[in-house]
Write a protein that holds these residues in place. Structure first.
Motif: not given
Length: 225
Positions: A25-37, A40-44, A46-54
């Motif tokens: 799960l971590v490997l498959g969601s690596l783009p979101l995991v990188v963004l999470l660490f 700031d989700p509240a400010r970023s 749009p990046l989460y919305a663009l990355t989530a489908p991947l």
């Protein structure tokens, strides 16, 4: 001694599948995991919305692993995940992109209407639509994990109908996902290392039960003359 041996083996098998599923799960969601660490989700958001489908194919792969474990299928967990990821890569990404786009539009509309008179009427409707979109999107990923060749319009119609019909199961799945999200925000290491697989298994089992009429159609016995 034999029943005890089988019980111990089942416990170790379950623990192994859970730990491997967390890693996948971590490997498959690596783009979101990188963004999470790193953001700031509240400010970023749009990046989460663009990355989530991947990350959707990876989640489908984990669901396929859980399906194989639940049905008692043998074989390598990694091989099952890889087959499911490849088969679901395109449909799962498109499905998640559509759901993310709808949620973004609903969220932007809710933000624009917040504090206005029209918001008193529109906001409850937008919230209901967002919940339906999230529930339908979740059920769709479970379907794609098992039927990657299914037509997405058919998946959308079936999942929307079953999400509404089994609304209490849909609500329970979304609550578990919300719990996972809160744990991920507060304790990401514990969430990704230990809690993700058990909680997602509850979500998958709940969703699979909701979809049983679509994924397991009744078979009619052959008639004899």
């Amino acid at each position: 001694m034999r029943p005890r041996h089988h019980t111990i083996a089942a416990v170790f098998d379950g623990a192994y599948v859970a730990l491997v599923s967390n890693v996948l799960l971590v490997l498959g969601s690596l783009p979101l995991v990188v963004l999470l660490f790193t953001t700031d989700p509240a400010r970023s958001w749009p990046l989460y919305a663009l990355t989530a489908p991947l990350c959707a194919p990876g989640l489908c792969g984990v669901f396929a692993v859980m399906s194989g474990y639940s049905s008692g299928e043998g074989g390598s967990v990694l091989r099952r995940y890889g087959r499911a990821w490849r088969a679901a890569a395109r449909p799962a990404t498109l499905w998640a992109a559509g759901a993310s786009a709808v949620l973004v539009v609903l969220g932007v509309d809710a933000y624009a209407l917040w504090g206005h008179r029209a918001g008193a009427l529109a906001l409850p409707v937008l919230v209901v639509l967002a919940v339906l979109t999230a529930g339908t999107g979740l059920l769709g990923l479970v379907v794609i994990a098992e039927r990657p060749g299914a037509r997405l319009p058919d998946v959308a119609r079936a999942c929307l109908y079953l999400a509404v019909r089994r609304w209490y199961l849909t609500a329970a799945s979304l609550l578990v996902l919300g719990l996972l999200g809160q744990l991920l925000a507060a304790r990401p290491a514990i969430a990704l290392g230990l809690a993700a697989a058990p909680l997602l298994y509850v979500v998958w089992a709940n969703s699979r039960f909701t979809l049983r009429t679509a994924l397991d159609p009744p078979t009619t016995a052959p008639t004899t003359a």
